[in-house]
Design an enzyme around this catalytic site. Structure first.
Site, PDB file in Angstrom:
ATOM      1  N   ASP A  20      31.693  39.272  14.470  1.00 22.02           N
ATOM      2  CA  ASP A  20      30.549  39.898  14.983  1.00 22.02           C
ATOM      3  C   ASP A  20      29.254  39.344  15.012  1.00 22.02           C
ATOM      4  O   ASP A  20      28.319  39.508  15.828  1.00 22.02           O
ATOM      5  CB  ASP A  20      30.684  41.269  14.300  1.00 22.02           C
ATOM      6  CG  ASP A  20      32.047  41.985  14.422  1.00 22.02           C
ATOM      7  OD1 ASP A  20      32.628  42.212  15.647  1.00 22.02           O
ATOM      8  OD2 ASP A  20      32.436  42.434  13.261  1.00 22.02           O
ATOM      9  N   HIS A  56      34.514  46.539  11.109  1.00 19.73           N
ATOM     10  CA  HIS A  56      35.038  45.783  12.266  1.00 19.73           C
ATOM     11  C   HIS A  56      35.724  46.324  13.445  1.00 19.73           C
ATOM     12  O   HIS A  56      36.950  45.947  13.363  1.00 19.73           O
ATOM     13  CB  HIS A  56      35.720  44.350  11.537  1.00 19.73           C
ATOM     14  CG  HIS A  56      35.941  43.466  12.824  1.00 19.73           C
ATOM     15  ND1 HIS A  56      35.077  42.887  13.815  1.00 19.73           N
ATOM     16  CD2 HIS A  56      37.302  43.336  13.292  1.00 19.73           C
ATOM     17  CE1 HIS A  56      35.667  42.147  14.589  1.00 19.73           C
ATOM     18  NE2 HIS A  56      37.246  42.322  14.464  1.00 19.73           N
TER      19      HIS A  56
HETATM   20  N1  LIG Z   1      38.652  39.807  12.033  1.00 19.02           N
HETATM   21  C1  LIG Z   1      38.516  39.621  13.216  1.00 19.02           C
HETATM   22  O1  LIG Z   1      37.215  39.350  13.563  1.00 19.02           O
HETATM   23  C2  LIG Z   1      39.415  39.319  14.233  1.00 19.02           C
HETATM   24  C3  LIG Z   1      40.893  39.489  13.880  1.00 19.02           C
HETATM   25  N2  LIG Z   1      41.694  39.539  14.819  1.00 19.02           N
HETATM   26  C4  LIG Z   1      43.310  39.752  14.446  1.00 19.02           C
HETATM   27  O2  LIG Z   1      43.924  38.332  14.011  1.00 19.02           O
HETATM   28  C5  LIG Z   1      45.268  38.815  13.939  1.00 19.02           C
HETATM   29  C6  LIG Z   1      45.930  37.684  14.647  1.00 19.02           C
HETATM   30  O3  LIG Z   1      45.547  37.637  15.861  1.00 19.02           O
HETATM   31  P1  LIG Z   1      46.285  36.192  16.668  1.00 19.02           P
HETATM   32  O4  LIG Z   1      46.248  34.929  16.191  1.00 19.02           O
HETATM   33  O5  LIG Z   1      45.753  36.195  18.150  1.00 19.02           O
HETATM   34  O6  LIG Z   1      47.580  36.431  17.036  1.00 19.02           O
HETATM   35  P2  LIG Z   1      48.981  35.661  17.353  1.00 19.02           P
HETATM   36  O7  LIG Z   1      49.955  36.714  17.435  1.00 19.02           O
HETATM   37  O8  LIG Z   1      48.564  34.921  18.303  1.00 19.02           O
HETATM   38  O9  LIG Z   1      49.181  34.946  15.668  1.00 19.02           O
HETATM   39  C7  LIG Z   1      49.718  35.899  14.775  1.00 19.02           C
HETATM   40  C8  LIG Z   1      50.500  34.880  14.024  1.00 19.02           C
HETATM   41  O10 LIG Z   1      50.963  35.460  12.941  1.00 19.02           O
HETATM   42  C9  LIG Z   1      52.309  35.462  12.599  1.00 19.02           C
HETATM   43  N3  LIG Z   1      52.839  36.325  11.781  1.00 19.02           N
HETATM   44  C10 LIG Z   1      53.538  37.578  11.989  1.00 19.02           C
HETATM   45  N4  LIG Z   1      54.123  38.219  11.130  1.00 19.02           N
HETATM   46  C11 LIG Z   1      53.724  37.193  10.078  1.00 19.02           C
HETATM   47  C12 LIG Z   1      54.172  37.338   8.581  1.00 19.02           C
HETATM   48  N5  LIG Z   1      54.631  38.211   7.988  1.00 19.02           N
HETATM   49  N6  LIG Z   1      53.701  36.124   7.793  1.00 19.02           N
HETATM   50  C13 LIG Z   1      53.220  35.031   8.242  1.00 19.02           C
HETATM   51  N7  LIG Z   1      52.899  34.948   9.796  1.00 19.02           N
HETATM   52  C14 LIG Z   1      53.070  36.181  10.453  1.00 19.02           C
HETATM   53  C15 LIG Z   1      52.931  35.329  13.881  1.00 19.02           C
HETATM   54  O11 LIG Z   1      54.262  34.636  13.841  1.00 19.02           O
HETATM   55  C16 LIG Z   1      51.891  34.662  14.795  1.00 19.02           C
HETATM   56  O12 LIG Z   1      52.226  33.119  14.697  1.00 19.02           O
HETATM   57  C17 LIG Z   1      45.316  40.171  14.832  1.00 19.02           C
HETATM   58  O13 LIG Z   1      45.844  41.230  13.837  1.00 19.02           O
HETATM   59  C18 LIG Z   1      44.067  40.266  15.543  1.00 19.02           C
HETATM   60  O14 LIG Z   1      43.927  41.556  15.706  1.00 19.02           O
HETATM   61  C19 LIG Z   1      41.514  38.652  16.040  1.00 19.02           C
HETATM   62  C20 LIG Z   1      40.220  38.437  16.376  1.00 19.02           C
HETATM   63  C21 LIG Z   1      39.227  38.811  15.658  1.00 19.02           C
HETATM   64  O1  LIG Z   2      39.325  42.943  19.514  1.00 23.60           O
HETATM   65  C1  LIG Z   2      40.316  42.687  18.873  1.00 23.60           C
HETATM   66  O2  LIG Z   2      41.508  43.411  18.813  1.00 23.60           O
HETATM   67  C2  LIG Z   2      40.345  41.548  18.028  1.00 23.60           C
HETATM   68  C3  LIG Z   2      38.939  41.542  17.152  1.00 23.60           C
HETATM   69  O3  LIG Z   2      39.048  42.111  16.294  1.00 23.60           O
HETATM   70  C4  LIG Z   2      37.810  40.782  17.741  1.00 23.60           C
HETATM   71  O4  LIG Z   2      37.851  40.423  18.926  1.00 23.60           O
HETATM   72  O5  LIG Z   2      36.656  41.232  17.406  1.00 23.60           O
END
Ligand SMILES: NC(=O)C1=CN([C@@H]2O[C@H](COP(=O)(O)OP(=O)(O)OC[C@H]3O[C@@H](n4cnc5c(N)ncnc54)[C@H](O)[C@@H]3O)[C@@H](O)[C@H]2O)C=CC1
Ligand SMILES: O=C([O-])CC(=O)C(=O)O
Length: 354
Positions: free
Chosen positions: A191, A218
């Site tokens: 953010d 967030h």
């Molecule tokens: N805090 C923030 O600002 C943001 C948070 N996110 C969040 O981050 C998370 C991941 O996003 P991406 O990497 O794009 O998703 P993705 O689907 O590309 O990767 C997630 C990974 O987690 C793994 N996974 C699933 N269950 C698991 C477990 N029990 N133990 C270990 N690994 C496991 C999957 O196998 C996959 O490799 C989502 O929940 C997303 O909403 C995304 C962007 C910003």
């Molecule tokens: O928007 C989403 O789902 C992933 C996220 O948290 C971000 O990009 O800030």
């Protein structure tokens, strides 16, 4: 031949079982492995969810960070491939891969910092809260591992909905008697990264010179940029304030829609998470004056968790800084943010205490 076998036997007594397996498969023992195991200064970092969209880029960036001496890459799929690939980078961190629940404890043992991007991402039309049902259970399981294997580690929690997953993690740690509120940080750095970028665009200056505090939480209206506190000091028209607030609050949705079903922000998130992890590591090293925004246990408002500026140090988030002076627009935004945040926090707590 015999001398080489002897050398490998000597070295292997200091090695992790996965390194020995690699040697048995014929890989060469790297001198950098030996140096790092010999006590090179640096921190041990685990990434849980390392094979995902965020996880892979974040692993790459942390392999480039000289403060990291050991990098553990854990996922339930594909972590051996990501580990083999990243381990060929000629930087000092020793990389080890861990696959599936039976290897979770080995991945976590002895870690100084655990970063969690494990879980499902949004698709168009979904809110972050729509991820709760799947991601809550994933975060719970991973945090239970932390209580067993590295209860003193700093935790950077990325998995959404952060406004609920951080309270979930806190309850898991409380239940195990290991909760240290200073060590649990929900990652809201993206953010701030977005806010700096969009504000710099409006002002026509270098984004690296801009600092925008973003507080609250967030998700949607809980993301509250404090545009009255931007550095360098500047002023905006009310049109600019509305445009910037809306763009910052909906930055995640902008990416989700552009990716059209292929996930949410991964590259900018990995960049933000790598910057945030670096700040945590510099804090752990004892550097002074490290301040970042993060979603933490807090007394800044009446809510038990809130994102605001925190000072990072050897103990994690050692000081939660006050919000400072808010203008009328920001005070109204704060009230809206608190209403939604309160529900998300309760939902997370209840998931564990029910
Ligand atoms: N805090 C923030 O600002 C943001 C948070 N996110 C969040 O981050 C998370 C991941 O996003 P991406 O990497 O794009 O998703 P993705 O689907 O590309 O990767 C997630 C990974 O987690 C793994 N996974 C699933 N269950 C698991 C477990 N029990 N133990 C270990 N690994 C496991 C999957 O196998 C996959 O490799 C989502 O929940 C997303 O909403 C995304 C962007 C910003
Ligand atoms: O928007 C989403 O789902 C992933 C996220 O948290 C971000 O990009 O800030």
């Amino acid at each position: 031949m015999e001398e080489a076998a002897h050398r490998i036997a000597m070295i292997s007594s200091h090695l992790h079982p996965s390194d020995i397996q690699q040697m048995e498969r014929g890989s060469v023992v790297r001198r950098s492995d030996c140096r790092a195991k010999g006590g090179a200064p640096g921190f041990k970092v685990a990434i849980l969810g390392a094979a995902g969209g965020i996880g892979q880029s974040l692993s790459l960036l942390l392999k480039m960070n000289p403060l990291v001496s050991v990098l553990h890459l854990y996922d339930v799929v594909n972590s051996p491939g990501v580990t083999a690939d990243i381990s060929h980078m000629d930087t000092t961190a020793v990389v080890r891969g861990f696959l599936g629940q039976p290897q979770l404890d080995s991945a976590l043992t002895g870690m100084d910092l655990v970063i969690i991007p494990a879980g499902v991402p949004r698709k168009p039309g979904m809110s972050r809260d729509d991820l709760f049902n799947i991601n809550a259970g994933i975060v719970k399981t991973l945090c239970e591992g932390i209580t067993r294997c590295c209860p003193h580690a700093v935790v950077n929690l990325i998995s959404n909905p952060v406004n609920s997953t951080v309270p979930i993690a806190a309850e898991v740690f409380k239940k195990a008697g290991t909760f240290d509120p200073k060590k649990l940080l929900g990652v809201t750095k993206l953010d701030v990264v977005r806010a700096n970028t969009f504000v710099a665009e409006v002002l026509g200056i270098d984004p690296r010179e801009v600092e925008v505090p973003v507080v609250g939480g967030h998700a949607g209206v809980t993301i509250l940029p404090l545009l009255s506190q931007v550095k360098p000091p500047c002023s905006f028209t009310s049109e600019e304030i509305h445009y910037l607030t809306d763009r910052i609050q909906n930055g995640g949705t902008e990416v989700v829609e552009a990716k059209a079903g292929a996930g949410s922000a991964t590259l900018s998130m990995a960049f933000a998470a790598a910057k945030f992890a670096d700040a945590c590591l510099r804090g752990l090293r004892g550097d002074a004056g490290i301040v970042e925004c993060a979603f933490v246990a807090s007394q800044v408002t009446e809510l038990p968790f809130f994102a605001s500026k925190v000072r990072l140090g050897r103990g994690g988030a050692e000081e939660i800084l006050p919000l400072g002076l808010l203008n009328e627009y920001e005070r109204a935004g704060l009230e809206k943010a608190k209403k939604e945040l309160s529900e998300s926090i309760k939902k997370g707590v209840t998931f564990i205490t029910k």
